[in-house]
Design a protein around this motif. Structure first.
Motif, PDB file in Angstrom:
ATOM      1  N   LEU A 123      -2.699  -2.760   0.207  1.00  0.00           N
ATOM      2  CA  LEU A 123      -2.571  -2.522  -1.239  1.00  0.00           C
ATOM      3  C   LEU A 123      -2.929  -1.108  -1.686  1.00  0.00           C
ATOM      4  CD1 LEU A 123      -3.975  -5.711  -2.997  1.00  0.00           C
ATOM      5  CD2 LEU A 123      -1.825  -4.566  -3.494  1.00  0.00           C
ATOM      6  N   GLY A 129      -6.092  -0.184  -7.773  1.00  0.00           N
ATOM      7  CA  GLY A 129      -6.268  -0.356  -9.211  1.00  0.00           C
ATOM      8  C   GLY A 129      -7.710  -0.141  -9.624  1.00  0.00           C
ATOM      9  N   ASP A 130      -8.203  -1.054 -10.461  1.00  0.00           N
ATOM     10  CA  ASP A 130      -9.606  -1.025 -10.862  1.00  0.00           C
ATOM     11  C   ASP A 130     -10.335  -2.143 -10.128  1.00  0.00           C
ATOM     12  OD1 ASP A 130     -11.804  -0.114 -12.647  1.00  0.00           O
ATOM     13  OD2 ASP A 130     -11.736  -2.239 -13.186  1.00  0.00           O
ATOM     14  N   LEU A 136     -10.978  -6.128 -11.306  1.00  0.00           N
ATOM     15  CA  LEU A 136     -10.114  -7.313 -11.342  1.00  0.00           C
ATOM     16  C   LEU A 136      -9.360  -7.527 -10.044  1.00  0.00           C
ATOM     17  CD1 LEU A 136      -7.108  -6.691 -13.753  1.00  0.00           C
ATOM     18  CD2 LEU A 136      -8.978  -5.110 -13.636  1.00  0.00           C
ATOM     19  N   SER A 154     -10.187  -7.993  -6.988  1.00  0.00           N
ATOM     20  CA  SER A 154     -10.482  -7.075  -5.888  1.00  0.00           C
ATOM     21  C   SER A 154     -11.398  -7.688  -4.839  1.00  0.00           C
ATOM     22  CB  SER A 154     -11.140  -5.799  -6.431  1.00  0.00           C
ATOM     23  OG  SER A 154     -10.254  -5.116  -7.273  1.00  0.00           O
ATOM     24  N   ALA A 179      -3.312  -1.712 -12.614  1.00  0.00           N
ATOM     25  CA  ALA A 179      -1.840  -1.759 -12.634  1.00  0.00           C
ATOM     26  C   ALA A 179      -1.301  -1.955 -14.059  1.00  0.00           C
ATOM     27  CB  ALA A 179      -1.351  -2.883 -11.725  1.00  0.00           C
ATOM     28  N   LEU A 224      -0.332 -10.951  -9.600  1.00  0.00           N
ATOM     29  CA  LEU A 224      -0.352 -11.834  -8.429  1.00  0.00           C
ATOM     30  C   LEU A 224       0.507 -13.091  -8.589  1.00  0.00           C
ATOM     31  CD1 LEU A 224      -4.209 -11.561  -7.972  1.00  0.00           C
ATOM     32  CD2 LEU A 224      -2.575 -10.898  -6.208  1.00  0.00           C
ATOM     33  N   ARG A 235       5.401  -2.195  -7.398  1.00  0.00           N
ATOM     34  CA  ARG A 235       4.835  -1.043  -6.686  1.00  0.00           C
ATOM     35  C   ARG A 235       4.861   0.238  -7.517  1.00  0.00           C
ATOM     36  NH1 ARG A 235       3.852  -1.284  -0.791  1.00  0.00           N
ATOM     37  NH2 ARG A 235       5.448   0.261  -0.396  1.00  0.00           N
ATOM     38  N   LEU A 236       4.245   0.152  -8.681  1.00  0.00           N
ATOM     39  CA  LEU A 236       4.168   1.312  -9.572  1.00  0.00           C
ATOM     40  C   LEU A 236       3.514   2.485  -8.854  1.00  0.00           C
ATOM     41  CD1 LEU A 236       2.800  -0.788 -12.512  1.00  0.00           C
ATOM     42  CD2 LEU A 236       4.946   0.496 -12.607  1.00  0.00           C
ATOM     43  N   TRP A 262       4.474   4.020  -6.262  1.00  0.00           N
ATOM     44  CA  TRP A 262       4.832   4.152  -4.849  1.00  0.00           C
ATOM     45  C   TRP A 262       6.275   4.673  -4.782  1.00  0.00           C
ATOM     46  CZ3 TRP A 262       1.821   1.812  -0.588  1.00  0.00           C
ATOM     47  CH2 TRP A 262       0.606   1.284  -1.014  1.00  0.00           C
ATOM     48  N   THR A 289       3.087  -7.460  -4.933  1.00  0.00           N
ATOM     49  CA  THR A 289       2.769  -6.220  -5.669  1.00  0.00           C
ATOM     50  C   THR A 289       3.644  -6.031  -6.908  1.00  0.00           C
ATOM     51  OG1 THR A 289       2.377  -5.349  -3.449  1.00  0.00           O
ATOM     52  CG2 THR A 289       1.973  -3.859  -5.261  1.00  0.00           C
ATOM     53  N   THR A 290       3.767  -7.112  -7.663  1.00  0.00           N
ATOM     54  CA  THR A 290       4.560  -7.076  -8.894  1.00  0.00           C
ATOM     55  C   THR A 290       3.662  -7.467 -10.061  1.00  0.00           C
ATOM     56  OG1 THR A 290       6.495  -7.758  -7.643  1.00  0.00           O
ATOM     57  CG2 THR A 290       6.618  -8.021 -10.043  1.00  0.00           C
ATOM     58  N   LEU A 291       3.775  -6.710 -11.120  1.00  0.00           N
ATOM     59  CA  LEU A 291       3.023  -7.021 -12.333  1.00  0.00           C
ATOM     60  C   LEU A 291       4.021  -7.254 -13.469  1.00  0.00           C
ATOM     61  CD1 LEU A 291       0.114  -6.917 -13.736  1.00  0.00           C
ATOM     62  CD2 LEU A 291       0.915  -4.738 -14.583  1.00  0.00           C
TER      63      LEU A 291
HETATM   64  C1  LIG Z   1      -5.190  -7.988  -5.451  1.00  0.00           C
HETATM   65  S1  LIG Z   1      -4.552  -7.553  -7.021  1.00  0.00           S
HETATM   66  C2  LIG Z   1      -5.354  -6.039  -7.293  1.00  0.00           C
HETATM   67  C3  LIG Z   1      -5.324  -5.596  -8.722  1.00  0.00           C
HETATM   68  C4  LIG Z   1      -6.000  -4.256  -8.939  1.00  0.00           C
HETATM   69  N1  LIG Z   1      -7.428  -4.369  -8.800  1.00  0.00           N
HETATM   70  C5  LIG Z   1      -5.670  -3.620 -10.281  1.00  0.00           C
HETATM   71  O1  LIG Z   1      -6.594  -3.373 -11.074  1.00  0.00           O
HETATM   72  O2  LIG Z   1      -4.506  -3.334 -10.518  1.00  0.00           O
HETATM   73  C6  LIG Z   1      -2.923  -7.121  -6.596  1.00  0.00           C
HETATM   74  C7  LIG Z   1      -1.954  -7.376  -7.741  1.00  0.00           C
HETATM   75  O3  LIG Z   1      -2.108  -6.351  -8.714  1.00  0.00           O
HETATM   76  C8  LIG Z   1      -0.863  -5.940  -9.191  1.00  0.00           C
HETATM   77  N2  LIG Z   1      -0.647  -4.568  -8.703  1.00  0.00           N
HETATM   78  C9  LIG Z   1      -1.515  -3.794  -8.037  1.00  0.00           C
HETATM   79  N3  LIG Z   1      -0.988  -2.581  -7.784  1.00  0.00           N
HETATM   80  C10 LIG Z   1       0.258  -2.592  -8.309  1.00  0.00           C
HETATM   81  C11 LIG Z   1       1.309  -1.645  -8.378  1.00  0.00           C
HETATM   82  N4  LIG Z   1       1.185  -0.431  -7.836  1.00  0.00           N
HETATM   83  N5  LIG Z   1       2.459  -2.007  -8.984  1.00  0.00           N
HETATM   84  C12 LIG Z   1       2.609  -3.242  -9.527  1.00  0.00           C
HETATM   85  N6  LIG Z   1       1.645  -4.174  -9.494  1.00  0.00           N
HETATM   86  C13 LIG Z   1       0.497  -3.867  -8.890  1.00  0.00           C
HETATM   87  C14 LIG Z   1       0.167  -6.929  -8.646  1.00  0.00           C
HETATM   88  O4  LIG Z   1       0.235  -8.018  -9.533  1.00  0.00           O
HETATM   89  C15 LIG Z   1      -0.500  -7.335  -7.347  1.00  0.00           C
HETATM   90  O5  LIG Z   1      -0.028  -8.595  -6.928  1.00  0.00           O
END
Ligand SMILES: C[S@@+](CC[C@H](N)C(=O)[O-])C[C@H]1O[C@@H](n2cnc3c(N)ncnc32)[C@H](O)[C@@H]1O
Length: 270
Positions: free
Chosen positions: A54, A100-101, A104, A106, A130, A182, A209-210, A212, A237-239
């Motif tokens: 990630l 991310g942060d 959440l 993590s 994200a 997630l 994958r914002l 990336w 990795t979709t939000l």
């Molecule tokens: C394990 S969680 C981690 C979240 C992370 N702590 C945050 O604050 O973004 C992983 C999820 O976060 C979202 N996510 C994290 N990075 C992302 C990105 N680059 N693009 C889109 N969604 C992302 C997706 O929903 C992914 O399934």
């Protein structure tokens, strides 16, 4: 200007402690979204542990050439903690990077518990989550006066169960700006629940994958959210950002309204 800058230049250079594990938020992808503190830590670290599935690899460009870089996606919690404790006890500067942060989704809670049990101090350095990166890419404010003033960060149940009290249908009833983490594998179910309260033409940002290289962002009506996910073959990795604020918004905040007597614009205080 001087009065603003002198405080900054007077600040001492960052000093990091070798008896502390630094848990840093690595942001969603773009290394330029790291905080200055997180970047400084990466530059000084002797050891960097990162969840390689990630955390954006680009952030490793800031690490020292001789730093020990440890991918942890295949390690158990106990193995990760063992390494941290060992390196801290060898007086190394240890950085643990999460995407991310860290506040959440993590799984840092259990790491902090085990570190505390081992009498190892830790510090958390926040990162851009994200949902914030998604709002920026969508050029959206998720709180628009008169339209929506609440942001919900949530997920659907997967391997981790969401408590019944936070069931998606009940959250949808608020019709807030809803950021769904997630959940790509359960998007059909999520769409059905959201449609119970949001109008079918509510726009959804489907953000993959914002930051990336293979980033994809689609904006579709809620009724198309699952279709879009399937068509784009998004499983991880979709939000999703579901929000009334993604449509045509004409509302205007009172904050910059000429009639609004703001604290900093008051003429009756000298
Ligand atoms: C394990 S969680 C981690 C979240 C992370 N702590 C945050 O604050 O973004 C992983 C999820 O976060 C979202 N996510 C994290 N990075 C992302 C990105 N680059 N693009 C889109 N969604 C992302 C997706 O929903 C992914 O399934």
């Amino acid at each position: 200007m001087r009065e603003y800058t002198q405080n900054i230049s007077n600040k001492k250079e960052n000093k990091f402690k070798n008896n502390t594990v630094y848990i840093i938020g690595a942001g969603p992808g773009d290394p330029e979204l790291l905080t200055i503190r997180a970047k400084n830590l990466l530059e000084h670290a002797d050891v960097v542990l990162f969840a390689d599935s990630l955390v954006p690899l680009d952030i490793l460009q800031f690490c020292r050439e001789d730093a020990e870089i440890i991918p942890t996606a295949r390690q158990t919690l106990e193995e990760i903690i063992e390494v941290m404790v060992d390196r801290v006890n060898s007086q190394k500067l240890v950085v643990r990077a999460h995407s991310g942060d860290p506040s959440l989704y993590s799984a840092i809670h259990e790491q902090m518990q085990l570190l505390a049990q081992a009498n190892i101090d830790f510090e958390i350095v926040p990162g851009i989550s994200a949902f914030q990166a998604a709002a920026a890419k969508l050029k959206a404010e998720l709180t628009v006066p008169g339209l929506v003033q609440t942001i919900i960060l949530t997920r659907v149940s997967g391997r981790t169960e969401v408590p019944d009290t936070e069931e998606l249908t009940s959250l949808a009833a608020h019709q807030a700006s809803l950021c769904l983490y997630l959940s790509a594998r359960h998007v059909e179910d999520a769409q059905v629940k959201l449609l119970k309260y949001y109008p079918a033409n509510t726009l959804v940002g489907v953000c993959y994958r914002l930051g990336w290289d293979d980033e994809k962002i689609k904006v579709v009506p809620l009724a198309e959210m699952a279709n879009c996910t399937r068509e784009e073959n998004l499983t991880r990795t979709t939000l999703y950002i579901v929000s009334p604020a993604l449509g045509d918004v004409t509302a205007r905040s009172r904050l910059y309204d000429g009639e609004y007597n703001r604290l900093f614009r008051r003429t009756d205080i000298t």
